[in-house]
Design an enzyme around this catalytic site. Structure first.
Site, mmCIF file in Angstrom:
data_model
loop_
_atom_site.group_PDB
_atom_site.id
_atom_site.type_symbol
_atom_site.label_atom_id
_atom_site.label_comp_id
_atom_site.label_asym_id
_atom_site.label_seq_id
_atom_site.Cartn_x
_atom_site.Cartn_y
_atom_site.Cartn_z
ATOM 1 N N GLY A 51 0.804 -1.116 -0.150
ATOM 2 C CA GLY A 51 0.072 0.245 0.267
ATOM 3 C C GLY A 51 0.837 1.279 -0.060
ATOM 4 O O GLY A 51 2.049 1.322 1.046
ATOM 5 N N ALA A 52 0.644 2.037 -0.956
ATOM 6 C CA ALA A 52 2.021 3.277 -1.148
ATOM 7 C C ALA A 52 2.291 4.230 0.020
ATOM 8 O O ALA A 52 3.150 4.397 0.238
ATOM 9 C CB ALA A 52 0.877 3.849 -2.302
ATOM 10 N N ARG A 90 10.275 -0.907 -4.238
ATOM 11 C CA ARG A 90 9.181 -1.089 -5.117
ATOM 12 C C ARG A 90 8.512 0.510 -5.767
ATOM 13 O O ARG A 90 8.421 1.554 -5.579
ATOM 14 C CB ARG A 90 7.323 -1.503 -4.275
ATOM 15 C CG ARG A 90 7.541 -2.746 -3.853
ATOM 16 C CD ARG A 90 6.603 -3.270 -3.316
ATOM 17 N NE ARG A 90 5.560 -3.273 -4.650
ATOM 18 C CZ ARG A 90 4.016 -3.218 -4.355
ATOM 19 N NH1 ARG A 90 3.400 -3.429 -3.064
ATOM 20 N NH2 ARG A 90 3.840 -4.116 -5.520
ATOM 21 N N GLN A 202 -5.174 -8.890 -2.635
ATOM 22 C CA GLN A 202 -5.288 -7.727 -2.058
ATOM 23 C C GLN A 202 -6.705 -6.675 -1.184
ATOM 24 O O GLN A 202 -7.569 -6.870 -0.011
ATOM 25 C CB GLN A 202 -5.746 -6.576 -1.605
ATOM 26 C CG GLN A 202 -2.970 -6.258 -2.505
ATOM 27 C CD GLN A 202 -3.133 -6.236 -3.453
ATOM 28 O OE1 GLN A 202 -4.038 -7.419 -3.517
ATOM 29 N NE2 GLN A 202 -2.214 -5.994 -4.475
ATOM 30 N N ASP A 243 -1.561 4.889 -6.868
ATOM 31 C CA ASP A 243 -0.163 4.995 -5.777
ATOM 32 C C ASP A 243 0.226 5.540 -6.815
ATOM 33 O O ASP A 243 1.847 6.260 -6.617
ATOM 34 C CB ASP A 243 0.566 3.917 -6.384
ATOM 35 C CG ASP A 243 -0.047 2.163 -5.910
ATOM 36 O OD1 ASP A 243 -1.330 2.470 -6.161
ATOM 37 O OD2 ASP A 243 0.465 2.541 -4.896
ATOM 38 N N ASN A 253 -3.108 2.883 -10.386
ATOM 39 C CA ASN A 253 -3.542 1.620 -8.805
ATOM 40 C C ASN A 253 -3.183 0.743 -9.669
ATOM 41 O O ASN A 253 -3.341 0.766 -10.983
ATOM 42 C CB ASN A 253 -4.762 2.631 -8.696
ATOM 43 C CG ASN A 253 -5.382 1.892 -7.222
ATOM 44 O OD1 ASN A 253 -4.628 2.088 -6.829
ATOM 45 N ND2 ASN A 253 -6.651 1.338 -7.100
ATOM 46 N N LYS A 254 -3.833 -0.616 -8.579
ATOM 47 C CA LYS A 254 -3.585 -1.884 -8.332
ATOM 48 C C LYS A 254 -4.355 -2.564 -9.778
ATOM 49 O O LYS A 254 -4.958 -2.242 -10.199
ATOM 50 C CB LYS A 254 -4.055 -2.644 -7.490
ATOM 51 C CG LYS A 254 -4.380 -3.874 -7.532
ATOM 52 C CD LYS A 254 -3.123 -4.545 -7.164
ATOM 53 C CE LYS A 254 -1.829 -3.683 -6.786
ATOM 54 N NZ LYS A 254 -0.785 -4.912 -7.646
#
Ligand code: MRU
Length: 364
Positions: A51-52, A90, A202, A243, A253-254
């Protein structure tokens, strides 16, 4: 520092960092004590913490651990190298990059040269504590601003969300999940659809677990079921995190977020991104320039992300594909701003999403 979460995903003790091991949720609630920067970097890479915002906070505590673990003040270049290896852990989320940039303006070369190791260490810990506290406050402000988007006279609402944006991913109540928690507090009856978010799950592991803890009704759906969902049921909003958001509002984002956004536009369901101002990257014009992290193929083919350091599986070993099958595993996608109804930040809601509105609300 406190929040009303039922668990602590990131806990700084003063001499170590205790992370709730997110690989093991919901199978068990176990903590990993990190005493070195190297272990924090491993934890970020292996998504023990993810998670950012949580990545950025853990990373900065990792730098504090580096300074706590040495007896002699390093050269400035050594600190820079440590920051670089942290930054590489990351690549897609911008929060860690911004935290490192801010840190290097606090501990700049001049300050570094004139300070003792003890002073640098205590300033680094203070910096990490400060951004932790800021994230906590920002979460509450995002949650407040997000609730204003839902009419007061319609208390039953259904939300589709993706990935995990809650207490596991932040210092506080979360971003998109924070809005949901605030809505519940305000007396709304919520039904949340959490898309499973393959391959790391997630949604089906982490979001479903957090919403259960918060007693918010949650149905898990497959990632490919959102068109069916929006066609079959009344969905009031799609609410996700971010993100990295570029100058023009394109949002990484994811992986899977983009398809929910396209489908939402088709069904005229508002699509909201909930994110702090630290998710904006004003060095990037638009989403084409966001570097997307590619992760290991076996996350898709074997569920291997749920293995510990010794190769032990947390869930029964699952071979999902023929031996030797190739896979592509981009971890994020970019949703162009044209699909986003609004970006809910701690400074206000940006809507419509365009460069001018971003500038006037975020101020850069
Ligand atoms: O790969 P992850 O689990 O770190 O990805 C997380 C997300 O994409 C979240 O939606 C985002 O970081 C926002 S968390 C408040």
């Amino acid at each position: 520092m406190s929040n009303d979460n039922k668990f602590k995903s990131i806990n700084w003790t003063g001499s170590s960092l205790i992370l709730l091991d997110q690989r093991k949720i919901p199978f068990s609630r176990e903590y990993l004590e990190c005493n070195s920067l190297e272990l924090v970097i491993t934890a970020i890479k292996q998504m023990i913490v993810r998670g950012a915002p949580a990545i950025a906070l853990s990373g900065m505590y990792g730098i504090a651990l580096y300074l706590l673990g040495i007896n002699k003040k390093p050269e400035y270049l050594e600190l820079e190298n440590k920051l670089k290896s942290l930054l590489d852990s990351r690549p897609t989320a911008v929060n860690l990059k911004l935290a490192i940039e801010r840190y290097t303006s606090v501990i700049n070369k001049e300050k570094f040269n004139s300070s003792s190791l003890e002073n640098l260490t205590s300033e680094t810990i203070s910096f990490a504590n400060l951004i932790f506290k800021e994230d906590l406050d920002v979460n509450s402000q995002i949650a407040n601003n997000g609730t204003l988007l839902f009419p007061e006279n319609q208390k039953n609402i259904s939300i589709l969300t993706h990935c995990n944006t809650g207490a596991l991913a932040t210092a506080g109540i979360g971003t998109a999940i924070g809005v949901m928690r605030a809505l519940k507090k305000k007396g709304y009856n919520l039904t949340v659809y959490a898309s499973e978010t393959r391959p790391y799950h997630q949604g089906s592991r982490l979001t479903a677990w957090e919403l259960k803890e918060e007693e918010i009704e949650c149905f898990i759906i497959g990632d490919s079921m959102s068109a069916w969902l929006m066609n079959d049921r009344k969905i009031d909003a799609v609410l996700v995190g971010a993100d990295r958001i570029t100058k023009n509002g394109d949002t990484a984002n994811k992986i899977g977020t983009l398809s929910h956004a396209i489908i939402a536009q088709n069904f005229k369901v508002p699509f909201y991104v909930a994110a702090s101002s630290t998710s904006f990257d004003f060095n990037i014009e638009n989403g084409n320039d966001i570097h997307i992290e590619m992760r290991a193929e076996d996350e898709l083919t074997q569920n291997s992300f749920l293995k510990d350091e010794n190769g032990k599986n947390y869930i029964p070993k699952g071979v999902l594909s023929p031996l030797g099958a190739k896979a592509l595993n981009p971890s994020f996608d970019v949703t162009p701003s044209k699909y986003i109804t609004g970006i809910i930040t701690e400074k206000g809601v940006i809507s419509p999403v365009n460069q001018n509105n971003i500038k006037s609300i975020i101020g850069a």
